[in-house]
Design an enzyme around this catalytic site. Sequence first.
Site, mmCIF file in Angstrom:
data_model
loop_
_atom_site.group_PDB
_atom_site.id
_atom_site.type_symbol
_atom_site.label_atom_id
_atom_site.label_comp_id
_atom_site.label_asym_id
_atom_site.label_seq_id
_atom_site.Cartn_x
_atom_site.Cartn_y
_atom_site.Cartn_z
ATOM 1 N N HIS A 100 0.833 -1.219 0.000
ATOM 2 C CA HIS A 100 0.000 0.000 0.000
ATOM 3 C C HIS A 100 0.864 1.263 0.000
ATOM 4 O O HIS A 100 2.066 1.196 0.161
ATOM 5 C CB HIS A 100 -1.046 -0.005 1.131
ATOM 6 C CG HIS A 100 -0.541 0.044 2.532
ATOM 7 N ND1 HIS A 100 -1.393 0.203 3.603
ATOM 8 C CD2 HIS A 100 0.699 -0.068 3.063
ATOM 9 C CE1 HIS A 100 -0.698 0.209 4.711
ATOM 10 N NE2 HIS A 100 0.557 0.043 4.432
ATOM 11 N N GLU A 101 0.230 2.365 -0.233
ATOM 12 C CA GLU A 101 0.937 3.640 -0.434
ATOM 13 C C GLU A 101 1.947 3.554 -1.578
ATOM 14 O O GLU A 101 3.065 4.069 -1.481
ATOM 15 C CB GLU A 101 1.643 4.094 0.853
ATOM 16 C CG GLU A 101 0.797 5.054 1.645
ATOM 17 C CD GLU A 101 0.201 6.102 0.711
ATOM 18 O OE1 GLU A 101 -1.041 6.197 0.691
ATOM 19 O OE2 GLU A 101 0.948 6.801 0.004
ATOM 20 N N GLY A 102 1.559 2.879 -2.648
ATOM 21 C CA GLY A 102 2.441 2.690 -3.800
ATOM 22 C C GLY A 102 3.259 1.434 -3.627
ATOM 23 O O GLY A 102 4.063 1.352 -2.699
#
Lengths: 601, 601
Positions: B441-443
């Site tokens: 998550h978050e890229g």
Amino acid sequence: MNTPLLNERDITFLLYELLDTASLPLRERYREHSRDIFNATLQTARTIAEKYFANHNAKGDANEPTFDGQNVHLIPETKEAWDAFSGAGFLAAGYDYDEGGLQLPEVILRTAMAYTNAANISTTGYLFLSIGAANLIHAFGSPEQKTRFLPPMREGRFAGTMALTEPAQGSALADIRTYAVPQDDGTYRLFGQKMFISGGDQSLTENIVHMVLARIKGAPAGVKGISLFICPKFLVNEDGTTGNRNDVALAGLLHKMGWRNTTSTVLNFGEQDGAVGYLVGEPHKGLNYMFQMMNEARIAVGLGAAALAYQGYNHSLDYARNRPQGRLPSSKDPLSKQVNLIAHADVKRMLLAQKVYAEGSLALCLLASSLFEDQSTAPDAEARQRAALLLDLLTPVVKSWPSKYGTKANELAMQVLGGSGYIREYPVEQFYRDNRLNPIHEGAEAIHGIDLLGRKVGQQQMAGYQVFRDTVGATIAESEGVEAVREFAAPLQTAMAMLDGVTRNLLNVMAGNPDLGLANATVYLDLFGRVTMAWLWLKQAVVAANGLSVEGLPEADRHFYQGKLHATRYFFHWELPETGPMADLLNRMDSTCLDMEEAWF
Amino acid sequence: MNTPLLNERDITFLLYELLDTASLPLRERYREHSRDIFNATLQTARTIAEKYFANHNAKGDANEPTFDGQNVHLIPETKEAWDAFSGAGFLAAGYDYDEGGLQLPEVILRTAMAYTNAANISTTGYLFLSIGAANLIHAFGSPEQKTRFLPPMREGRFAGTMALTEPAQGSALADIRTYAVPQDDGTYRLFGQKMFISGGDQSLTENIVHMVLARIKGAPAGVKGISLFICPKFLVNEDGTTGNRNDVALAGLLHKMGWRNTTSTVLNFGEQDGAVGYLVGEPHKGLNYMFQMMNEARIAVGLGAAALAYQGYNHSLDYARNRPQGRLPSSKDPLSKQVNLIAHADVKRMLLAQKVYAEGSLALCLLASSLFEDQSTAPDAEARQRAALLLDLLTPVVKSWPSKYGTKANELAMQVLGGSGYIREYPVEQFYRDNRLNPIHEGAEAIHGIDLLGRKVGQQQMAGYQVFRDTVGATIAESEGVEAVREFAAPLQTAMAMLDGVTRNLLNVMAGNPDLGLANATVYLDLFGRVTMAWLWLKQAVVAANGLSVEGLPEADRHFYQGKLHATRYFFHWELPETGPMADLLNRMDSTCLDMEEAWF
């Protein structure tokens, strides 16, 4: 999406192009077999795997076994799978015709089990343990023990377990405490507790045959005082019918991160007057006997890890081929069509890594099964001996490499799927959870590093190592004559020479300072595994390059062979170079870990 | 066993010996603060974490949120944790006094959250998202938006989310399809579906403020047509009371491998007449604004990963210290006493690796928080600018390195415990399952490699990179004057020069062929991360070496500093050398992955 369990083209390649399975029917034992029969057998296994194993892989994970204080409950599909597998004769497949078996070669049986492992490793766990327990009795049991236990085990009425680990002992078998008291009738009474016993109780079979390591009262300390016992859940009457309950009680189930449909149990032996046990072979030689089952289980663990890696690879490949996502760095136009995930170089990296881990692991395990075959049925004595030596040497690698890199492959499969890889709505996160057991059970990774470096490499004046060197050398020599793969000959030669040097240095140091010499044995195991896999990939590349030179090759075959070549390139460009720092570390006898003091943590 | 969440001695070391947190009260904004107040604040956070977060970490994992079609249900301990944290003022802690805040420095707030993350990352998820959403409104919202939403968010009555991802779009924000239709009253109506929205629904707060990326009808394609909207679950009346339900509906919950107590949701915007949304700032600049929240979240993800790594390290260390298992290779006597697990070199390796990953990750994240602080409150303009440049450059590393190596640390923690590590009766397998989200998550990881190499390194004539080089150089120079760590100066110098060369080569190739230049950006990210961590470990070692030279040092401090020194040795001997093959691969512009054809898989 109908994701295949393995890859039919690769199975054909491994069995008939890389390995010489097609020649097995020339051997006396297999003269009633043929490649067609092998294929039909594998087709049966695949159908059973798809129909009876894959159907409840997720369900068994979500509904793990329960214990109501009396009985263990499994989802009913588990029993259907057990029945389908044993009903097709697979539990008995390796035995001779006159024992009720199919005289099936080991490599075909293990390939069959690669399908069930890929479909459902948890349910397969009961099967491989039962086959191993039966093989153990077959090899070392008395005629009476064989008569009493083997027929129902081959028919699937009895299952088997291996009961080694105890609550206070993990991998250190020398310190097990379960003990056996001899009785006047020649039997023993067992007392003690075993832990992490897979399949230690279940609702699949009318009886369970525990193969138990215990010390006969007064036995010497350490591994030389361990004996092997058959200890069934229910006693078996003279006439073969099931008798009274034996004094083996399920203390409780353990709750694993994965492999949830295989019960993991704590078993109490002798809560009342002792569990009746039958000594197998001679006293105090139990660990030697058990090594047969452990070695078999080690290959089976490698195979299971390979199959899970394969499943993750296949699923993430499907996803990457079908999911549009972003654009290449060279494309700046936001109105241009999105490419599929598979077009991104980093996604290709994650798929290529999975390909070399999954296909390489499967190749390694089928090679091991083929060596297992050859050690007893190869036509000439020298070939049999060389197969035995090489298998013995490679067993720690066969167990560990697929476990470590198969797990890594599943981690990469999750990463390819991104958020979808992390949720249970998709199957890949379960593969990782299932696979993560493999670097732990059947001896944690460190045990195999110590086994390889501390025992296998040096034993019999390095006879096994020499066979390995010769075998690798032969592939290098062969590759030098094949244009498309010639470039890999020198790097493998260099890596092999590096391994030689490291091995020599470590054996020298170990002779005087075993603690230092073995301090980094896990790194040695990884180094050895990488050289082994580089060899196996080069061996595959030679076959692929030769295959590509055939005129009029169908396009699908051309792509398949190109894939093998390119995967070899990936292994040599990405994975093999990491042997450099490993060898440096080992050669300088790095003592950083050894020197760390407990108080400094 | 009472395993600590983090390590109090290390927190003191990081804040007051490695970082100059003690000097913050000299800055105007913090003149009412002191080291004592910081410590009391952290003590409060630790107590809350132990009492209200750790208590339900396993329970929340075993009893994930449910959705009955109307409402989401969480275990009640979650709300108690939320209330304890917000009741202590932590949700508002970073704000000025006149905004109802505590004017607490970022580095103290983030250290406080390291405790709650270590205790329960899933419950902490709601908090960090809410803080981030409020910070986003604070930075870019209109005065009216701030007045309406910030007070209840600071008080913990409203939570916040970031609603970016859509079902058909993972990391490729350029292609989001949610759209916004302008209304006569200046508001917008949103239509679309968002996926993987953490905290998208819950039963903790009376309202949820979604920060939504969407395209205003007719906006340009790509990232330049994305706007940012505030879209609350319930409308908020003029007087601040909660009004009607907005047209945002929970389509369903997703079921994650870990982080199970944080809801992961699919949200439908505008199933009826459109969800009322309030434009933040100017149209089409939404992604620029959102980058503030994303960058904050990226540091928070790194911090969470570091905290989980720390927990796994602490638990496996306890286990290794207390579990007798086997003997050293040099001890052949089976009657000799067993040693504890921690005496084995390979177990020390697994603990040392965890130590460098966990402590190194925490050091990196607190350094990032300190730079975050310095960019706005450092006394002189140049220091502020340098901090901003360095933080911007390092953000991809701060997000990715702890996520990757913290997860690896948790895998090692499982391995130290062996079978016990794999069962839910022990806590470590959950740490791994929780941590595995962080590289996604978050890229996902690849995004950060491309961000680092494709944007951050080259931007502003490499100004950020130059600050990094200077900073590393200063530590190298300092270390040359310190006897105990001098040996590490040259290897770091070499690694830095190698990174310089690789960076130059890649930037050159990228100018003409971005697909090739960026093909191996994930390897570049790892290489950059290793150099960064080598620097941070040397920086710690310098402090430790100086600490050791103090006369009359208490034994506990001596051991602590020795641990830092030895961990540095481990990093330089075991982790840094792997940069060699990485740099080789990058320098030769290896195109193996790029060249792989889809049909060959």
